[in-house]
Design a protein around this motif. Structure first.
Motif, PDB file in Angstrom:
ATOM      1  N   UNK A 241      -1.574   4.319 -12.566  1.00  0.00           N
ATOM      2  CA  UNK A 241      -0.435   3.414 -12.521  1.00  0.00           C
ATOM      3  C   UNK A 241      -0.208   2.835 -13.915  1.00  0.00           C
ATOM      4  N   UNK A 242       0.882   3.225 -14.557  1.00  0.00           N
ATOM      5  CA  UNK A 242       1.248   2.675 -15.859  1.00  0.00           C
ATOM      6  C   UNK A 242       2.059   1.412 -15.609  1.00  0.00           C
ATOM      7  N   UNK A 243       1.462   0.274 -15.903  1.00  0.00           N
ATOM      8  CA  UNK A 243       2.051  -1.028 -15.605  1.00  0.00           C
ATOM      9  C   UNK A 243       2.717  -1.576 -16.866  1.00  0.00           C
ATOM     10  N   UNK A 244       4.051  -1.622 -16.865  1.00  0.00           N
ATOM     11  CA  UNK A 244       4.818  -2.064 -18.024  1.00  0.00           C
ATOM     12  C   UNK A 244       5.177  -3.532 -17.828  1.00  0.00           C
ATOM     13  N   UNK A 245       4.330  -4.403 -18.335  1.00  0.00           N
ATOM     14  CA  UNK A 245       4.455  -5.836 -18.049  1.00  0.00           C
ATOM     15  C   UNK A 245       5.652  -6.487 -18.729  1.00  0.00           C
ATOM     16  N   UNK A 246       6.254  -5.828 -19.716  1.00  0.00           N
ATOM     17  CA  UNK A 246       7.420  -6.388 -20.393  1.00  0.00           C
ATOM     18  C   UNK A 246       8.738  -5.824 -19.873  1.00  0.00           C
ATOM     19  N   UNK A 247       8.695  -5.113 -18.792  1.00  0.00           N
ATOM     20  CA  UNK A 247       9.876  -4.581 -18.120  1.00  0.00           C
ATOM     21  C   UNK A 247       9.986  -5.312 -16.775  1.00  0.00           C
ATOM     22  N   UNK A 248      11.135  -5.860 -16.371  1.00  0.00           N
ATOM     23  CA  UNK A 248      12.493  -5.478 -16.790  1.00  0.00           C
ATOM     24  C   UNK A 248      13.102  -6.258 -17.942  1.00  0.00           C
ATOM     25  N   UNK A 249      12.428  -7.200 -18.586  1.00  0.00           N
ATOM     26  CA  UNK A 249      13.049  -7.885 -19.711  1.00  0.00           C
ATOM     27  C   UNK A 249      13.513  -6.891 -20.784  1.00  0.00           C
TER      28      UNK A 249
ATOM     29  N   UNK B 134      -3.017  13.834 -14.222  1.00  0.00           N
ATOM     30  CA  UNK B 134      -1.947  14.702 -13.742  1.00  0.00           C
ATOM     31  C   UNK B 134      -0.795  13.889 -13.166  1.00  0.00           C
ATOM     32  N   UNK B 135      -1.127  12.795 -12.500  1.00  0.00           N
ATOM     33  CA  UNK B 135      -0.130  11.990 -11.801  1.00  0.00           C
ATOM     34  C   UNK B 135      -0.088  10.594 -12.406  1.00  0.00           C
ATOM     35  N   UNK B 136       0.973  10.303 -13.161  1.00  0.00           N
ATOM     36  CA  UNK B 136       1.177   8.962 -13.709  1.00  0.00           C
ATOM     37  C   UNK B 136       2.441   8.386 -13.092  1.00  0.00           C
ATOM     38  N   UNK B 137       2.306   7.204 -12.489  1.00  0.00           N
ATOM     39  CA  UNK B 137       3.438   6.520 -11.880  1.00  0.00           C
ATOM     40  C   UNK B 137       3.725   5.268 -12.699  1.00  0.00           C
TER      41      UNK B 137
ATOM     42  N   UNK C  58       8.826   0.747  -8.734  1.00  0.00           N
ATOM     43  CA  UNK C  58       8.575   2.060  -9.323  1.00  0.00           C
ATOM     44  C   UNK C  58       9.736   2.487 -10.215  1.00  0.00           C
ATOM     45  N   UNK C  59       9.409   2.954 -11.419  1.00  0.00           N
ATOM     46  CA  UNK C  59      10.400   3.439 -12.366  1.00  0.00           C
ATOM     47  C   UNK C  59      10.519   4.961 -12.329  1.00  0.00           C
ATOM     48  N   UNK C  60       9.457   5.634 -11.899  1.00  0.00           N
ATOM     49  CA  UNK C  60       9.438   7.085 -11.842  1.00  0.00           C
ATOM     50  C   UNK C  60       8.051   7.598 -12.173  1.00  0.00           C
TER      51      UNK C  60
END
Length: 238
Positions: free
Chosen positions: A104-112, A134-137, A145-147
């Protein structure tokens, strides 16, 4: 490998596994920020008062929803008070990300920020965390979820200058050393030694950690790559 066992309040905490006994698990990729939860704080139940706990709880809930009973988060699953454990963990980390069922790639500065502008794409350690599994969400800070890596591969390739083939199906060791080095040249680490240490898995080398050695760490990385008997002299194009 120490994994966090998932239940409703994370009260069962950690279990340690070796070799072929490691169960399926999810793994978190994120940027270290203020007030992260450390191993000893999870162990003494003070974790819930820290800002970083929400990130751990979010990872655990997502993993549970996807049918997994265990997750791994670098902030709290490594006892960094032990230099031996830290060295073993960093030398094993690429493999741990590679073997995870989901990352799980957690983008803490998104959605700003637009997700393409997330600082996650600028950090040294997240390079291996992008390439190994193999599987990055990808998720924003509210765990929307962004993709997946496959779905977003074209945009990620443009952001990172990593070939789409390396993101989707090529094993990175099939690519030239200079190409792999070029990916890292766009990224930053807090400590100068981590410029080298975060690349060990990408070049399939192991070496001891010597925080305080400064830029010497990168020279040692080059020496370890040479010891593999490589004929790829693009190593020195860095």
């Amino acid at each position: 490998m120490r994994l966090l066992h998932i239940d409703d309040d994370l009260s069962r905490r950690f279990e340690t596994f070796e070799g072929g006994t490691i169960p399926p698990y999810a793994i978190l990729s994120h940027r270290w920020e203020a007030d992260e939860v450390l191993f000893e704080e999870m162990a003494d139940s003070s974790a819930k008062s820290k800002l970083g706990y929400a990130k751990i709880r979010g990872c655990a809930r997502k993993a549970k929803r996807h049918g997994l009973d265990y997750c791994w988060v670098d902030t709290c699953c490594i006892d960094k008070r032990s230099s031996a454990e830290l060295t073993e963990a960093i030398n094993s980390m690429y493999q741990w990300y590679q073997n995870a069922v989901e990352c799980y790639a957690y983008l803490s500065d998104v959605p700003e920020a637009p997700w393409q502008k997330s600082k996650w794409f600028t950090r040294g350690w997240t390079l291996q965390e992008l390439l190994a599994p193999n599987q990055v969400l990808f998720y924003d800070k509210r765990w929307n979820k962004l993709g997946t890596k496959d779905q977003l591969a074209e945009e990620i390739a443009e952001i990172t200058a990593i070939a789409k083939t390396a993101l989707t199906y090529y094993h990175v060791t099939r690519l030239s050393i200079s190409e792999r080095m070029s990916w890292a040249s766009r990224r930053e680490t807090t400590r100068i030694e981590d410029t080298a240490y975060c690349l060990m898995g990408i070049f399939n080398v192991n070496m001891p950690l010597l925080y305080g050695e400064g830029s010497r760490a990168f020279i040692r990385l080059q020496e370890e790559i040479l010891r593999q008997g490589t004929n790829d002299w693009s190593l020195f194009a860095w």
